[in-house]
Design a protein around this motif. Sequence first.
Motif, PDB file in Angstrom:
ATOM      1  N   PHE A  41       0.836  -1.203   0.000  1.00  0.00           N
ATOM      2  CA  PHE A  41       0.000   0.000   0.000  1.00  0.00           C
ATOM      3  C   PHE A  41       0.877   1.262   0.000  1.00  0.00           C
ATOM      4  CE2 PHE A  41      -2.438   3.148   2.643  1.00  0.00           C
ATOM      5  CZ  PHE A  41      -3.323   3.511   1.655  1.00  0.00           C
ATOM      6  N   ALA A  92       2.040   1.790  -3.362  1.00  0.00           N
ATOM      7  CA  ALA A  92       0.991   2.370  -4.217  1.00  0.00           C
ATOM      8  C   ALA A  92       0.941   3.888  -4.052  1.00  0.00           C
ATOM      9  CB  ALA A  92      -0.364   1.750  -3.870  1.00  0.00           C
ATOM     10  N   ILE A  93       1.064   4.341  -2.800  1.00  0.00           N
ATOM     11  CA  ILE A  93       1.038   5.791  -2.541  1.00  0.00           C
ATOM     12  C   ILE A  93       2.237   6.452  -3.216  1.00  0.00           C
ATOM     13  CG2 ILE A  93       1.309   7.547  -0.729  1.00  0.00           C
ATOM     14  CD1 ILE A  93      -0.181   5.550   1.124  1.00  0.00           C
ATOM     15  N   ASN A 128       1.778   6.725  -6.944  1.00  0.00           N
ATOM     16  CA  ASN A 128       0.843   7.791  -7.304  1.00  0.00           C
ATOM     17  C   ASN A 128       1.509   9.157  -7.152  1.00  0.00           C
ATOM     18  OD1 ASN A 128      -1.454   9.645  -7.247  1.00  0.00           O
ATOM     19  ND2 ASN A 128      -2.693   7.787  -7.198  1.00  0.00           N
ATOM     20  N   PHE A 129       2.214   9.312  -6.039  1.00  0.00           N
ATOM     21  CA  PHE A 129       2.891  10.591  -5.774  1.00  0.00           C
ATOM     22  C   PHE A 129       3.976  10.849  -6.832  1.00  0.00           C
ATOM     23  CE2 PHE A 129       6.167  13.116  -3.526  1.00  0.00           C
ATOM     24  CZ  PHE A 129       5.398  14.227  -3.225  1.00  0.00           C
ATOM     25  N   GLN A 162      -1.448   0.132  -8.774  1.00  0.00           N
ATOM     26  CA  GLN A 162      -2.117   0.619  -7.560  1.00  0.00           C
ATOM     27  C   GLN A 162      -3.470  -0.046  -7.365  1.00  0.00           C
ATOM     28  OE1 GLN A 162      -2.176   5.034  -7.538  1.00  0.00           O
ATOM     29  NE2 GLN A 162      -0.563   4.846  -9.057  1.00  0.00           N
ATOM     30  N   VAL A 163      -4.229  -0.168  -8.455  1.00  0.00           N
ATOM     31  CA  VAL A 163      -5.568  -0.768  -8.328  1.00  0.00           C
ATOM     32  C   VAL A 163      -5.450  -2.244  -7.950  1.00  0.00           C
ATOM     33  CG1 VAL A 163      -7.654  -1.409  -9.602  1.00  0.00           C
ATOM     34  CG2 VAL A 163      -6.735   0.875  -9.835  1.00  0.00           C
ATOM     35  N   MET A 197      -4.931  -2.489  -4.393  1.00  0.00           N
ATOM     36  CA  MET A 197      -6.188  -2.257  -3.669  1.00  0.00           C
ATOM     37  C   MET A 197      -7.080  -3.505  -3.715  1.00  0.00           C
ATOM     38  SD  MET A 197      -8.986   0.774  -4.143  1.00  0.00           S
ATOM     39  CE  MET A 197      -9.400   0.340  -5.831  1.00  0.00           C
ATOM     40  N   MET A 219      -5.802  -5.676  -1.112  1.00  0.00           N
ATOM     41  CA  MET A 219      -6.199  -5.183   0.213  1.00  0.00           C
ATOM     42  C   MET A 219      -7.657  -5.527   0.505  1.00  0.00           C
ATOM     43  SD  MET A 219      -4.363  -1.476   0.031  1.00  0.00           S
ATOM     44  CE  MET A 219      -5.013  -0.768   1.534  1.00  0.00           C
ATOM     45  N   LEU A 226      -9.420   4.212  -5.327  1.00  0.00           N
ATOM     46  CA  LEU A 226      -8.112   4.304  -4.656  1.00  0.00           C
ATOM     47  C   LEU A 226      -8.090   5.430  -3.620  1.00  0.00           C
ATOM     48  CD1 LEU A 226      -5.468   3.900  -7.494  1.00  0.00           C
ATOM     49  CD2 LEU A 226      -5.512   2.608  -5.368  1.00  0.00           C
ATOM     50  N   PRO A 259      -8.799   4.261   0.421  1.00  0.00           N
ATOM     51  CA  PRO A 259      -7.713   3.937   1.371  1.00  0.00           C
ATOM     52  C   PRO A 259      -6.704   5.065   1.537  1.00  0.00           C
ATOM     53  CG  PRO A 259      -7.506   2.619  -0.635  1.00  0.00           C
ATOM     54  CD  PRO A 259      -8.819   3.307  -0.709  1.00  0.00           C
ATOM     55  N   PHE A 260      -6.475   5.846   0.473  1.00  0.00           N
ATOM     56  CA  PHE A 260      -5.503   6.949   0.578  1.00  0.00           C
ATOM     57  C   PHE A 260      -5.961   7.974   1.625  1.00  0.00           C
ATOM     58  CE2 PHE A 260      -3.528   6.623  -3.986  1.00  0.00           C
ATOM     59  CZ  PHE A 260      -2.984   5.398  -3.640  1.00  0.00           C
ATOM     60  N   TYR A 295      -5.724   6.613   5.126  1.00  0.00           N
ATOM     61  CA  TYR A 295      -4.332   6.588   5.605  1.00  0.00           C
ATOM     62  C   TYR A 295      -3.866   7.984   6.034  1.00  0.00           C
ATOM     63  CZ  TYR A 295       0.661   5.364   5.656  1.00  0.00           C
ATOM     64  OH  TYR A 295       1.965   5.156   6.021  1.00  0.00           O
ATOM     65  N   THR A 300      -7.987  11.445  -6.390  1.00  0.00           N
ATOM     66  CA  THR A 300      -7.126  10.319  -5.993  1.00  0.00           C
ATOM     67  C   THR A 300      -5.693  10.787  -5.791  1.00  0.00           C
ATOM     68  OG1 THR A 300      -8.528   8.885  -7.320  1.00  0.00           O
ATOM     69  CG2 THR A 300      -6.435   7.974  -6.620  1.00  0.00           C
ATOM     70  N   ALA A 338      -3.216  10.885  -2.410  1.00  0.00           N
ATOM     71  CA  ALA A 338      -1.852  10.351  -2.303  1.00  0.00           C
ATOM     72  C   ALA A 338      -0.891  11.439  -1.823  1.00  0.00           C
ATOM     73  CB  ALA A 338      -1.403   9.798  -3.648  1.00  0.00           C
ATOM     74  N   CYS A 382      -1.245  11.876   1.803  1.00  0.00           N
ATOM     75  CA  CYS A 382      -0.566  10.805   2.565  1.00  0.00           C
ATOM     76  C   CYS A 382       0.916  11.138   2.724  1.00  0.00           C
ATOM     77  CB  CYS A 382      -0.685   9.466   1.836  1.00  0.00           C
ATOM     78  SG  CYS A 382      -2.334   8.789   1.825  1.00  0.00           S
ATOM     79  N   THR A 404      -4.802   0.768   7.952  1.00  0.00           N
ATOM     80  CA  THR A 404      -5.567   1.133   6.756  1.00  0.00           C
ATOM     81  C   THR A 404      -5.965  -0.112   5.966  1.00  0.00           C
ATOM     82  OG1 THR A 404      -4.293   3.172   6.670  1.00  0.00           O
ATOM     83  CG2 THR A 404      -5.537   2.598   4.693  1.00  0.00           C
TER      84      THR A 404
END
Lengths: 168, 427
Positions: free
Chosen positions: A21, A24-25, A28-29, A49-50, A53, A56, B56, B59-60, B63, B237, B241, B244, B270
């Motif tokens: 996870f 994934a963050i 994205n970042f 990322q999906v 999820m 998860m 997405l 959960p982001f 968190y 989304t 992120a 986070c 999370t």
Amino acid sequence: MIEWTFDRVARVIELTLALAFILAILLNFSNVVGRYLFGVSLLGSDEVQVFIMVGMTFLGAAIVTRRNQHLRMDVLLQFMPAPVRAVLRLAEQLLLATLACFVLTQSYFYARQIFRIGRTSDMTGIPMWIPHGMVVLGFGLILVIAVWRAVGIARRTPEPIHDGEAKP
Amino acid sequence: MTFALVVVPVVLLLLGFPIFMVLLTGVTVALVFFMHVPLVVMHQNLFGSVNATPLLAVPFFIYAGELMGRGSVAQRLVDFVQGGVGSVRGSLGVTAVGTSAIFGAISGASAATVATIGKVMVPAMRRAGYPETFTAGLITAVGAIDVIIPPSIPMIVYGAAAEESVARLYAAGVIPGLMIAAMLAAYVMWRARRENFGAGERFDLRRFLRAAGRSLWALGAPVIILGGIYGGVFSPTEAAAVACVYAGLVTTLVFRELGWRDIVEAAAATVMFTGQILIIVACAGVFAWLLTVNQVPAAVSAWLQSLNVSAWMLLLAINILLLAVGCFLDPLSAILLLSPLLVPMVKSVGIDTVHFGIVVTVNLAIGLFHPPFGINIFVAQTVLGLKLETIYRGIIPFVILYLIALALITYIPDISLIGVRYLLARG
């Protein structure tokens, strides 16, 4: 011993998903930073990322099942006599095992089909049996937990209480 | 089919079975006994319901809130708001409202806000002599603002279910959320004056500036999230992120309160929340698919058109339905189950689906603290040690306030739509 094994497996899955996870963050970042600072995007980052999820959701649901923390409306249950509650708990585990078995069967055949034809994701080329297999694995674990718990209730073995779990 | 999709789920729900099982049993009975379709549609819909990029953000945002809630962010925000409103009567109550509104612009998880803000505010309000029923009612009710002020997790799910832009919903949620916060604050001040409690203290500029300085980093989160979305810099989304990463950097490097182990443990928490919520989303997705393939939404819309129902009557009926459903189901399940039915209905009478999204969110937000089963009531009871009877007695005026706000939001669409017109970046 079996309870300990269940807890260790749940913890390993939980930590693996937690690290995935965080990945994934960061993906994205990185995409946002890459787009604004360097004018580039990580192709297929959304897919990864999906899929994390999806893991998860279904593997996480198995951990939630193990820790007995699924969302439910159990206010009325508290007013029922103890024997009725015990019967309902057994019925719940048997129904859960039946449902998990049904979903597991359907998901297994689907994932096996995807594996045989070698389908991959559009952008990153990830074999699609992997994300679909997470549904199989998640409901497989739920099935094992439900059967074990049903046996425990039938034998009247006290269950371990986890943090945040509602007392039976 | 009615047996599978109505009777079975209602009975299992009342017997206290987990919500995902309630839905899964209904769809399994329908597929196996009443429909002639390949059973593999179960897997395809379970997987397809969560194989969606917009989700997405769920959960982001959880968190980001989890990270911010683990450190001293709540206390810093309380000090900041208290420094600003300390001179008014009922200042601690107003502080609870203001802090919840700001915290809502970071996390969007209502129960977490009740627990986080309540832990700071309940002891302080007790020490200051606030009536226990008032404190219990306020703290239980105030968390509902969080799902109305963006970022809001129910709005993300509504956006996915109704195929509506989450950015537009977020723009529409700001003014209703602030309006409810203002109504709550006004009521707190009125009650404090009438019952003579919560005397204010003299405004201290130095103390306020010191508190503002300490909370600056925490206040940066909503600025980045909402500014980024409304300015067209990020998608919701991506904003989640970025929030986070920001929350992680602030709590570890600036506040020095969390270590790397805490970062991973917050991610593990999370994972648990996501497992609890998205498994329901997946099962509700199959349920909604079953309703659609059986043409239930189309039939309901046609029936409604044959009755020649006006928009205001339809909205009244939907509000009553949603308030009732919100007492028994969590907001996400309710949105996923009802959106396929309700959205075509409201479209058929010309109601804007963004405005309707806010109406749905406010209704289900009320369900979060509405007696007897609102989840925030039980959070306040277990985490804050408040008595159930005290909460029930204290919550009634706040339910009435929210219902007045709901009526205004329902029948004055501009309260929601003005934000869409003026907050979102043009083009």
